[in-house]
Design a protein around this motif. Sequence first.
Motif, PDB file in Angstrom:
ATOM      1  N   ASP A   1      12.830  59.578  15.186  1.00  0.00           N
ATOM      2  CA  ASP A   1      13.162  58.865  16.423  1.00  0.00           C
ATOM      3  C   ASP A   1      14.674  58.806  16.592  1.00  0.00           C
ATOM      4  O   ASP A   1      15.404  58.473  15.644  1.00  0.00           O
ATOM      5  N   ILE A   2      15.153  59.130  17.790  1.00  0.00           N
ATOM      6  CA  ILE A   2      16.567  58.941  18.118  1.00  0.00           C
ATOM      7  C   ILE A   2      16.641  57.648  18.929  1.00  0.00           C
ATOM      8  O   ILE A   2      15.956  57.506  19.937  1.00  0.00           O
ATOM      9  N   VAL A   3      17.448  56.718  18.460  1.00  0.00           N
ATOM     10  CA  VAL A   3      17.368  55.346  18.966  1.00  0.00           C
ATOM     11  C   VAL A   3      18.710  54.812  19.448  1.00  0.00           C
ATOM     12  O   VAL A   3      19.756  55.088  18.862  1.00  0.00           O
ATOM     13  N   PHE A   4      18.611  54.015  20.521  1.00  0.00           N
ATOM     14  CA  PHE A   4      19.751  53.184  20.929  1.00  0.00           C
ATOM     15  C   PHE A   4      19.204  51.766  21.050  1.00  0.00           C
ATOM     16  O   PHE A   4      18.305  51.508  21.863  1.00  0.00           O
ATOM     17  N   PHE A   5      19.693  50.857  20.209  1.00  0.00           N
ATOM     18  CA  PHE A   5      19.205  49.483  20.205  1.00  0.00           C
ATOM     19  C   PHE A   5      19.997  48.620  21.191  1.00  0.00           C
ATOM     20  O   PHE A   5      21.236  48.667  21.193  1.00  0.00           O
ATOM     21  N   ARG A   6      19.292  47.856  22.008  1.00  0.00           N
ATOM     22  CA  ARG A   6      19.922  46.860  22.875  1.00  0.00           C
ATOM     23  C   ARG A   6      19.871  45.514  22.154  1.00  0.00           C
ATOM     24  O   ARG A   6      18.808  45.020  21.791  1.00  0.00           O
ATOM     25  N   ILE A   7      21.058  44.950  21.920  1.00  0.00           N
ATOM     26  CA  ILE A   7      21.177  43.734  21.124  1.00  0.00           C
ATOM     27  C   ILE A   7      21.855  42.632  21.929  1.00  0.00           C
ATOM     28  O   ILE A   7      22.809  42.888  22.667  1.00  0.00           O
ATOM     29  N   ALA A   8      21.344  41.407  21.805  1.00  0.00           N
ATOM     30  CA  ALA A   8      21.963  40.269  22.491  1.00  0.00           C
ATOM     31  C   ALA A   8      23.329  39.997  21.876  1.00  0.00           C
ATOM     32  O   ALA A   8      23.496  39.989  20.657  1.00  0.00           O
TER      33      ALA A   8
ATOM     34  N   GLN B   1      13.271  45.407  12.628  1.00  0.00           N
ATOM     35  CA  GLN B   1      13.675  45.559  11.226  1.00  0.00           C
ATOM     36  C   GLN B   1      14.508  46.832  11.033  1.00  0.00           C
ATOM     37  O   GLN B   1      15.425  46.865  10.213  1.00  0.00           O
ATOM     38  N   ALA B   2      14.190  47.877  11.800  1.00  0.00           N
ATOM     39  CA  ALA B   2      14.989  49.104  11.746  1.00  0.00           C
ATOM     40  C   ALA B   2      16.407  48.828  12.241  1.00  0.00           C
ATOM     41  O   ALA B   2      17.385  49.296  11.663  1.00  0.00           O
ATOM     42  N   ALA B   3      16.510  48.036  13.296  1.00  0.00           N
ATOM     43  CA  ALA B   3      17.831  47.654  13.807  1.00  0.00           C
ATOM     44  C   ALA B   3      18.608  46.887  12.746  1.00  0.00           C
ATOM     45  O   ALA B   3      19.829  47.026  12.607  1.00  0.00           O
ATOM     46  N   GLY B   4      17.882  46.076  11.979  1.00  0.00           N
ATOM     47  CA  GLY B   4      18.511  45.285  10.927  1.00  0.00           C
ATOM     48  C   GLY B   4      19.078  46.128   9.800  1.00  0.00           C
ATOM     49  O   GLY B   4      19.949  45.675   9.058  1.00  0.00           O
ATOM     50  N   VAL B   5      18.594  47.371   9.653  1.00  0.00           N
ATOM     51  CA  VAL B   5      19.147  48.279   8.648  1.00  0.00           C
ATOM     52  C   VAL B   5      20.577  48.667   9.018  1.00  0.00           C
ATOM     53  O   VAL B   5      21.432  48.838   8.156  1.00  0.00           O
ATOM     54  N   ILE B   6      20.836  48.772  10.325  1.00  0.00           N
ATOM     55  CA  ILE B   6      22.188  49.092  10.789  1.00  0.00           C
ATOM     56  C   ILE B   6      23.114  47.902  10.572  1.00  0.00           C
ATOM     57  O   ILE B   6      24.218  48.028  10.057  1.00  0.00           O
ATOM     58  N   HIS B   7      22.624  46.717  10.960  1.00  0.00           N
ATOM     59  CA  HIS B   7      23.383  45.477  10.737  1.00  0.00           C
ATOM     60  C   HIS B   7      22.399  44.319  10.785  1.00  0.00           C
ATOM     61  O   HIS B   7      21.531  44.272  11.671  1.00  0.00           O
ATOM     62  N   THR B   8      22.511  43.396   9.864  1.00  0.00           N
ATOM     63  CA  THR B   8      21.556  42.278   9.794  1.00  0.00           C
ATOM     64  C   THR B   8      21.502  41.483  11.092  1.00  0.00           C
ATOM     65  O   THR B   8      20.434  40.993  11.486  1.00  0.00           O
ATOM     66  N   ASP B   9      22.620  41.368  11.780  1.00  0.00           N
ATOM     67  CA  ASP B   9      22.649  40.615  13.042  1.00  0.00           C
ATOM     68  C   ASP B   9      21.842  41.312  14.136  1.00  0.00           C
ATOM     69  O   ASP B   9      21.386  40.674  15.083  1.00  0.00           O
ATOM     70  N   PHE B  10      21.678  42.631  14.009  1.00  0.00           N
ATOM     71  CA  PHE B  10      20.938  43.383  15.030  1.00  0.00           C
ATOM     72  C   PHE B  10      19.467  42.991  15.059  1.00  0.00           C
ATOM     73  O   PHE B  10      18.839  43.007  16.119  1.00  0.00           O
ATOM     74  N   GLU B  11      18.915  42.655  13.924  1.00  0.00           N
ATOM     75  CA  GLU B  11      17.507  42.247  13.896  1.00  0.00           C
ATOM     76  C   GLU B  11      17.331  40.911  14.612  1.00  0.00           C
ATOM     77  O   GLU B  11      16.384  40.721  15.381  1.00  0.00           O
ATOM     78  N   LYS B  12      18.269  39.994  14.382  1.00  0.00           N
ATOM     79  CA  LYS B  12      18.194  38.679  15.019  1.00  0.00           C
ATOM     80  C   LYS B  12      18.379  38.771  16.534  1.00  0.00           C
ATOM     81  O   LYS B  12      17.738  38.065  17.301  1.00  0.00           O
ATOM     82  N   GLY B  13      19.282  39.677  16.948  1.00  0.00           N
ATOM     83  CA  GLY B  13      19.592  39.777  18.369  1.00  0.00           C
ATOM     84  C   GLY B  13      18.847  40.871  19.104  1.00  0.00           C
ATOM     85  O   GLY B  13      19.183  41.198  20.250  1.00  0.00           O
ATOM     86  N   PHE B  14      17.831  41.436  18.462  1.00  0.00           N
ATOM     87  CA  PHE B  14      17.094  42.560  19.042  1.00  0.00           C
ATOM     88  C   PHE B  14      16.485  42.211  20.405  1.00  0.00           C
ATOM     89  O   PHE B  14      15.819  41.188  20.555  1.00  0.00           O
TER      90      PHE B  14
END
Length: 366
Positions: A358-365, A306-319
């Motif tokens: 938290d300092i984060v780098f999200f890996r997204i499909a 859900q945090a990834a989804g704050v950056i972009h909605t597609d990021f939550e789906k492809g997390f």
Amino acid sequence: MPLQIGIVGLPNVGKSTLFSAITKKAVDCANFPFCTIDPNVGVVEVPDARLAPLAQASKSGRIVPATIEFVDIAGLVRGASEGQGLGNAFLANIRETDAIVQVVRAFEDENVIHVDGSINPARDVETIGIELALADLSVVEKRLDSATKQLKAGKTKELETTLAALERAKKILADATPLRTIEWTEDEYAALKGLSLLTLKPTILAINVSETQLQDGSWKDKVADIDVKKIGVKDMVPICVKMEAEFLDMTDQEKAEYLETVGQTASGLDRLIVAAFHSLDLITFLTSGEMETKAWTIKRGTLAPQAAGVIHTDFEKGFIRAEIVNYDDFMACGGWNGAKEKGKVGVEGKEYVMQDGDIVFFRIAS
């Protein structure tokens, strides 16, 4: 929709001057009630000392802090719930906000009139509390009436829960007790939340003090009769609004030197903005790279997808996963590469609960 904090209070307590100082945006300020007729809105940065060092470590091109929106609303008077002063217009504006900062005057100045003729913070807090409770009571009674009619058409478990919550809220508000002071079940809270009830909103008291009161702490005597637990207020922040307005024409160094002379380590406005941010139970996570270092706002308890989804909605789906390092380790290791080399970067999945800083780098499909 940006998170909004409504600045409220009786006329001539310093609301509009405070708003001007917070947002560095000029609004009408004058020594008479209702100078501010329409709500003024301004977006402010949430102070975060971590951002500049983090950007330097990452050689970022820019810094993007978290923000919060403040709304300056016309002064409230006794009888507003019955239409006195600007009455319903005021109440409609404040219902749209997520939290409330109530400005209370503690300073004495014979040249600035008080709507009730004297300085009494406890009385002012009570006045506004009663008006907001009465306004909420009216809303609850109307919803209770419509829900009762709906019940006659056919029972549902959800409707019964709603009715029970409304009946309970009605009794509490009739005693002028803020709803935020009461523990509610998840279902009860859901039933009430949609009504945008004023006394259910998180509230902060901003005590407008003189420079002398701020320096010697005598402002505390003025608010000794305010029972913060009884009114459900977590934070009481003293602010010399006049002094904060003067800061607008100072350099950062001049401001720091001025604060030191009055025994303060941080601006009252900075403390208020942070308190308002935290009153909504918000935290920030950080992303940092060559392009930018940015603070992202989320509710405490948010999961990584859900945090990834704050950056972009597609990021939550492809997390896929989140690579996370805490701020102290990131800085001690000199950045991402150093943190990875020293094994400080954790790989977290979908059940990870995000932590402040938290300092984060999200890996997204892809």
